[in-house]
Motif scaffolding. Structure first.
Motif, PDB file in Angstrom:
ATOM      1  N   GLY A   1      -1.547  -7.470 -10.214  1.00  0.00           N
ATOM      2  CA  GLY A   1      -2.789  -7.985 -10.122  1.00  0.00           C
ATOM      3  C   GLY A   1      -3.856  -7.967  -8.947  1.00  0.00           C
ATOM      4  O   GLY A   1      -4.583  -8.404  -8.704  1.00  0.00           O
ATOM      5  N   ILE A   2      -3.469  -6.782  -8.235  1.00  0.00           N
ATOM      6  CA  ILE A   2      -4.106  -6.381  -6.914  1.00  0.00           C
ATOM      7  C   ILE A   2      -5.037  -5.207  -7.056  1.00  0.00           C
ATOM      8  O   ILE A   2      -4.537  -4.086  -7.790  1.00  0.00           O
ATOM      9  N   SER A   3      -6.227  -5.349  -6.909  1.00  0.00           N
ATOM     10  CA  SER A   3      -7.094  -3.960  -6.917  1.00  0.00           C
ATOM     11  C   SER A   3      -6.806  -3.088  -5.640  1.00  0.00           C
ATOM     12  O   SER A   3      -6.855  -3.712  -4.489  1.00  0.00           O
ATOM     13  N   PRO A   4      -6.601  -1.980  -5.858  1.00  0.00           N
ATOM     14  CA  PRO A   4      -6.390  -1.011  -4.811  1.00  0.00           C
ATOM     15  C   PRO A   4      -7.558  -0.792  -3.851  1.00  0.00           C
ATOM     16  O   PRO A   4      -7.545  -0.992  -2.514  1.00  0.00           O
ATOM     17  N   LEU A   5      -8.791  -1.083  -4.355  1.00  0.00           N
ATOM     18  CA  LEU A   5      -9.809  -0.873  -3.539  1.00  0.00           C
ATOM     19  C   LEU A   5     -10.139  -2.403  -2.526  1.00  0.00           C
ATOM     20  O   LEU A   5      -9.985  -2.312  -1.383  1.00  0.00           O
ATOM     21  N   PHE A   6      -9.741  -3.527  -3.152  1.00  0.00           N
ATOM     22  CA  PHE A   6      -9.549  -4.713  -2.367  1.00  0.00           C
ATOM     23  C   PHE A   6      -8.532  -4.750  -1.254  1.00  0.00           C
ATOM     24  O   PHE A   6      -8.837  -5.136  -0.055  1.00  0.00           O
TER      25      PHE A   6
ATOM     26  N   ARG B   1       0.761  -1.308   0.002  1.00  0.00           N
ATOM     27  CA  ARG B   1       0.041  -0.027  -0.092  1.00  0.00           C
ATOM     28  C   ARG B   1       0.904   1.203   0.009  1.00  0.00           C
ATOM     29  O   ARG B   1       0.621   2.261  -0.709  1.00  0.00           O
TER      30      ARG B   1
ATOM     31  N   LEU C   1      -0.228  -1.229  -8.130  1.00  0.00           N
ATOM     32  CA  LEU C   1      -0.530  -2.443  -7.427  1.00  0.00           C
ATOM     33  C   LEU C   1      -0.963  -3.207  -8.785  1.00  0.00           C
ATOM     34  O   LEU C   1      -0.980  -4.667  -8.717  1.00  0.00           O
ATOM     35  N   ALA C   2      -1.580  -2.901  -9.985  1.00  0.00           N
ATOM     36  CA  ALA C   2      -1.812  -3.350 -11.012  1.00  0.00           C
ATOM     37  C   ALA C   2      -0.882  -4.363 -11.497  1.00  0.00           C
ATOM     38  O   ALA C   2      -1.049  -5.361 -12.157  1.00  0.00           O
TER      39      ALA C   2
ATOM     40  N   ASN D   1      -7.214  -2.037   0.163  1.00  0.00           N
ATOM     41  CA  ASN D   1      -7.479  -1.265   1.179  1.00  0.00           C
ATOM     42  C   ASN D   1      -8.816  -1.697   2.297  1.00  0.00           C
ATOM     43  O   ASN D   1      -8.775  -1.563   3.483  1.00  0.00           O
TER      44      ASN D   1
END
Length: 319
Positions: free
Chosen positions: A87-92, A77, A83-84, A94
């Motif tokens: 393969g990670i969603s920033p919303l997920f 974070r 984060l892309a 957080n």
């Protein structure tokens, strides 16, 4: 994430009489004889009635597991790597971060809280101060969320100040069992080490010796990895454990010097911080490292090798 969702559900399940509310771990209170729910004994605690444990044996084990994941997520974070790329969603990330922080607080494990704070000190060495603004927000939101949970599930806890009083009570409580302070248990471990300094009393034997000396009909945990290691394996086992830790931190230090600016930098710093967090927790919990500890060591070494391999392939392409 799914384990934390179930742990969050457990906090509500008891008072709201929801299905699958099996409770087998809580914080005892003075004078409470306890009750029984679906075949499991429990006693009332100071917040939310129960301490969530999800699918683990008890809440302290869940807290230990969260210490393995929280520092790595925080490092991702705080990093400048998109984060892309992972393969990670920033919303997920957080949402997962806030959920895990909330569950960590609700486990009521003081050693785990200290472990998490120790991991923050490690991460502070690798990220600029301005990057800690999102972290401060996440911590505040996690604490407030835990306070709101307590007000929903337990009518006697109806405000954040009550939640703060609960935190103060947990931090000043001196005994895991009212009549059995941890200092007394640690003294027994030290006495056993003095009596058997070289090889100890044997792996797994401390609970037997401690129960006999305390004249208790139940086995007693050492409530500390290093204390138990000294008592059970003596100087040979203790220095072997220290050697493993020294080699790991030396390898991570070298890797962070070389690959700090690479996409693997946040993973290396997060894994290092997670190991510090788990070891800090183990100052007050457990007789030997859980499997998560060994997984973190292996993960750190694997990330270092991946970073070195990618750097080598990139150098070959440039050549």
């Amino acid at each position: 994430f799914v384990m934390c969702l179930y742990a969050f559900y457990q906090v509500f399940a008891f008072n709201w009489d929801l299905p699958f509310k099996d409770i087998n771990t809580t914080l005892p209170t003075t004078g409470d004889p306890g009750s029984r729910i679906e075949g499991s004994s429990f006693t009332y605690g100071g917040i939310g009635v129960v301490r969530p444990f999800s699918t683990m044996v008890e809440s302290v084990h869940l807290a230990n597991l969260l210490l393995c994941t929280l520092p790595i997520m925080l490092a991702l974070r705080l990093s400048q790597v998109p984060l892309a790329n992972w393969g990670i969603s920033p919303l997920f990330l957080n949402v997962n971060l806030l959920l895990q922080l909330t569950i960590l607080v609700l486990t009521q494990s003081r050693g785990a809280w200290l472990g998490f704070l120790a991991s923050l000190l490690v991460l502070a060495a690798y990220f600029p101060a301005k990057k800690y603004l999102p972290l401060a927000f996440a911590l505040l939101a996690g604490l407030l969320s835990a306070g709101l949970v307590s007000s929903f599930v337990d009518p006697s806890v109806d405000s954040v100040p009550d939640f703060q009083a609960f935190l103060q009570g947990r931090l000043t409580q001196e005994a895991i069992y009212r009549e059995l302070p941890r200092l007394q248990i640690w003294q027994i471990a030290l006495d056993l080490f003095r009596e058997h300094p070289l090889i100890g009393v044997g792996l797994g034997n401390f609970p037997l010796y401690a129960a006999a000396r305390l004249q208790l009909p139940v086995l007693v945990s050492a409530h500390g990895l290093f204390q138990a290691t000294l008592a059970e394996t003596g100087l040979i086992g203790f220095f072997s454990l220290l050697a493993i830790l020294v080699v790991f931190y030396w390898q991570m230090r070298q890797a962070l010097r070389q690959f700090r600016a690479s996409p693997y930098g946040p993973l290396l710093s997060g894994t290092t911080a997670a190991v510090v967090a788990v070891l800090t927790h183990h100052l007050f919990f457990g007789d030997r490292p859980l499997i998560y500890f060994w997984f973190l060591l292996a993960l750190g070494m694997a990330i270092k090798r991946l970073a070195a391999r990618d750097a080598s392939q990139y150098a070959k392409r440039l050549a």
